[in-house]
Design a protein around this motif. Sequence first.
Motif, PDB file in Angstrom:
ATOM      1  N   ASN A  82       0.438  -6.946  -1.424  1.00 24.31           N
ATOM      2  CA  ASN A  82       1.754  -7.319  -1.950  1.00 24.31           C
ATOM      3  C   ASN A  82       2.517  -6.001  -2.015  1.00 24.31           C
ATOM      4  O   ASN A  82       2.022  -4.982  -1.538  1.00 24.31           O
ATOM      5  CB  ASN A  82       1.619  -8.027  -3.313  1.00 24.31           C
ATOM      6  N   ASN A  83       3.716  -5.973  -2.625  1.00 29.00           N
ATOM      7  CA  ASN A  83       4.501  -4.737  -2.566  1.00 29.00           C
ATOM      8  C   ASN A  83       3.864  -3.579  -3.325  1.00 29.00           C
ATOM      9  O   ASN A  83       4.200  -2.432  -3.101  1.00 29.00           O
ATOM     10  CB  ASN A  83       5.914  -4.989  -3.114  1.00 29.00           C
ATOM     11  N   ASN A  84       2.950  -3.891  -4.233  1.00 34.64           N
ATOM     12  CA  ASN A  84       2.393  -2.830  -5.082  1.00 34.64           C
ATOM     13  C   ASN A  84       0.982  -2.409  -4.704  1.00 34.64           C
ATOM     14  O   ASN A  84       0.415  -1.532  -5.331  1.00 34.64           O
ATOM     15  CB  ASN A  84       2.361  -3.314  -6.551  1.00 34.64           C
ATOM     16  N   THR A  85       0.398  -3.079  -3.736  1.00 36.37           N
ATOM     17  CA  THR A  85      -0.983  -2.743  -3.360  1.00 36.37           C
ATOM     18  C   THR A  85      -1.121  -2.624  -1.835  1.00 36.37           C
ATOM     19  O   THR A  85      -0.272  -3.104  -1.092  1.00 36.37           O
ATOM     20  CB  THR A  85      -1.990  -3.806  -3.864  1.00 36.37           C
ATOM     21  N   VAL A  86      -2.184  -1.968  -1.422  1.00 35.36           N
ATOM     22  CA  VAL A  86      -2.486  -1.826   0.010  1.00 35.36           C
ATOM     23  C   VAL A  86      -3.884  -2.376   0.248  1.00 35.36           C
ATOM     24  O   VAL A  86      -4.818  -2.080  -0.517  1.00 35.36           O
ATOM     25  CB  VAL A  86      -2.498  -0.335   0.441  1.00 35.36           C
ATOM     26  N   LEU A  87      -4.037  -3.154   1.322  1.00 34.56           N
ATOM     27  CA  LEU A  87      -5.352  -3.706   1.663  1.00 34.56           C
ATOM     28  C   LEU A  87      -5.999  -2.823   2.741  1.00 34.56           C
ATOM     29  O   LEU A  87      -5.377  -2.537   3.775  1.00 34.56           O
ATOM     30  CB  LEU A  87      -5.172  -5.143   2.166  1.00 34.56           C
ATOM     31  N   ILE A  88      -7.219  -2.372   2.470  1.00 32.29           N
ATOM     32  CA  ILE A  88      -7.932  -1.493   3.405  1.00 32.29           C
ATOM     33  C   ILE A  88      -9.294  -2.097   3.722  1.00 32.29           C
ATOM     34  O   ILE A  88     -10.059  -2.446   2.812  1.00 32.29           O
ATOM     35  CB  ILE A  88      -8.111  -0.083   2.794  1.00 32.29           C
ATOM     36  N   LYS A  89      -9.597  -2.227   5.010  1.00 29.58           N
ATOM     37  CA  LYS A  89     -10.909  -2.744   5.437  1.00 29.58           C
ATOM     38  C   LYS A  89     -11.695  -1.569   6.000  1.00 29.58           C
ATOM     39  O   LYS A  89     -11.175  -0.854   6.871  1.00 29.58           O
ATOM     40  CB  LYS A  89     -10.731  -3.806   6.516  1.00 29.58           C
ATOM     41  N   ILE A  90     -12.905  -1.404   5.542  1.00 27.34           N
ATOM     42  CA  ILE A  90     -13.693  -0.229   5.956  1.00 27.34           C
ATOM     43  C   ILE A  90     -15.036  -0.661   6.529  1.00 27.34           C
ATOM     44  O   ILE A  90     -15.765  -1.459   5.908  1.00 27.34           O
ATOM     45  CB  ILE A  90     -13.899   0.738   4.769  1.00 27.34           C
ATOM     46  N   LYS A  91     -15.333  -0.129   7.706  1.00 28.29           N
ATOM     47  CA  LYS A  91     -16.652  -0.391   8.308  1.00 28.29           C
ATOM     48  C   LYS A  91     -17.640   0.596   7.694  1.00 28.29           C
ATOM     49  O   LYS A  91     -17.468   1.810   7.829  1.00 28.29           O
ATOM     50  CB  LYS A  91     -16.581  -0.187   9.815  1.00 28.29           C
ATOM     51  N   ARG A  92     -18.653   0.070   7.028  1.00 20.84           N
ATOM     52  CA  ARG A  92     -19.587   0.912   6.295  1.00 20.84           C
ATOM     53  C   ARG A  92     -20.967   0.873   6.921  1.00 20.84           C
ATOM     54  O   ARG A  92     -21.316  -0.058   7.640  1.00 20.84           O
ATOM     55  CB  ARG A  92     -19.672   0.438   4.831  1.00 20.84           C
ATOM     56  N   GLN A  93     -21.756   1.884   6.618  1.00 25.72           N
ATOM     57  CA  GLN A  93     -23.142   1.943   7.102  1.00 25.72           C
ATOM     58  C   GLN A  93     -23.905   2.843   6.145  1.00 25.72           C
ATOM     59  O   GLN A  93     -23.461   3.969   5.873  1.00 25.72           O
ATOM     60  CB  GLN A  93     -23.151   2.488   8.536  1.00 25.72           C
ATOM     61  N   ASN A  94     -25.027   2.365   5.630  1.00 24.35           N
ATOM     62  CA  ASN A  94     -25.704   3.129   4.577  1.00 24.35           C
ATOM     63  C   ASN A  94     -26.486   4.336   5.085  1.00 24.35           C
ATOM     64  O   ASN A  94     -26.775   5.257   4.327  1.00 24.35           O
ATOM     65  CB  ASN A  94     -26.634   2.211   3.782  1.00 24.35           C
ATOM     66  N   GLY A  95     -26.826   4.323   6.373  1.00 23.57           N
ATOM     67  CA  GLY A  95     -27.581   5.454   6.917  1.00 23.57           C
ATOM     68  C   GLY A  95     -27.618   5.331   8.422  1.00 23.57           C
ATOM     69  O   GLY A  95     -27.197   4.311   8.977  1.00 23.57           O
TER      70      GLY A  95
END
Length: 250
Positions: free
Chosen positions: A3-16
């Motif tokens: 929305n106007n006050n937040t940003v959506l971020i998608k992150i590709k993760r890997q534990n090791g």
Amino acid sequence: MANNNTVLIKIKRQNGPDSKSYWEEFEIPYRPGMNVISALMDIALNPTTRQGKATTPITYESNCLEEVCGSCAMRINGRVRMACSALIDNLEKPVRLEPLSKFPVVRDLTVDRSVLFENLKRVKAWVPIDGSYDLGSGPRLLPEDQEAAYPLSRCISCCCCMEACPQFNESTGFVGAATISQVRLFNTHPTGKALKRERLSALMGDGGIHECGYAQNCVEVCPKDIPLTRSISEVGREVMKQAIGDLFRK
Ligand code: SF4
Ligand code: SF4
Ligand code: FES
């Protein structure tokens, strides 16, 4: 933005290095002027996914925050670039962050880029002085030579050029544009050129300069605007000259 006050971020993760990758989504408060690194810092302050699940902070590398240290390269919305200069305002939302795809993942967005340093060793990308005795002030460099060398010396070892290069992969073992450009830099240096022959020879074998397909992706993504394709042409010519000379010397 979510929305106007937040940003959506998608992150590709890997534990090791050997773990499976997975995606997590974060919704963080929007601030004008924020960049990808400041967004990652915000996530570290409160590592909770958009769905409200507590998680671990994202692992990533950064240091200078001004495109100098070269550590924060990652894939942002599918394109390799430096995270510290990627302003959230200028990015398509949701913002997708992934580690470099051609380097082994250490954890999350941190990858092992030691292949570049091995390649620089292969071509002896240094000025050969041993420091055991006083060599004096060294030869003078003409201003026009300094001007030609300066852009090449701006390489920050970020590996963006290698990530974007279609030829940089396991099957070719190609050294990549950054290494070739450093060969040009050190071969034009009055003291560095003592190793010119060895550097050019190192680019003749497997993974050498002939692997380059001249697609020019490297020059498009280099954050320091290094004239990489010019370096590849010039060094390629020198390699060819030396190879032909060697044939006649046999
Ligand atoms: S010109 Fe193309 S193939 Fe050659 S180093 Fe650059 S991106 Fe790779
Ligand atoms: S040549 Fe450019 S893209 Fe490649 S490592 Fe150096 S600064 Fe990064
Ligand atoms: S943090 Fe140093 S280049 Fe981005």
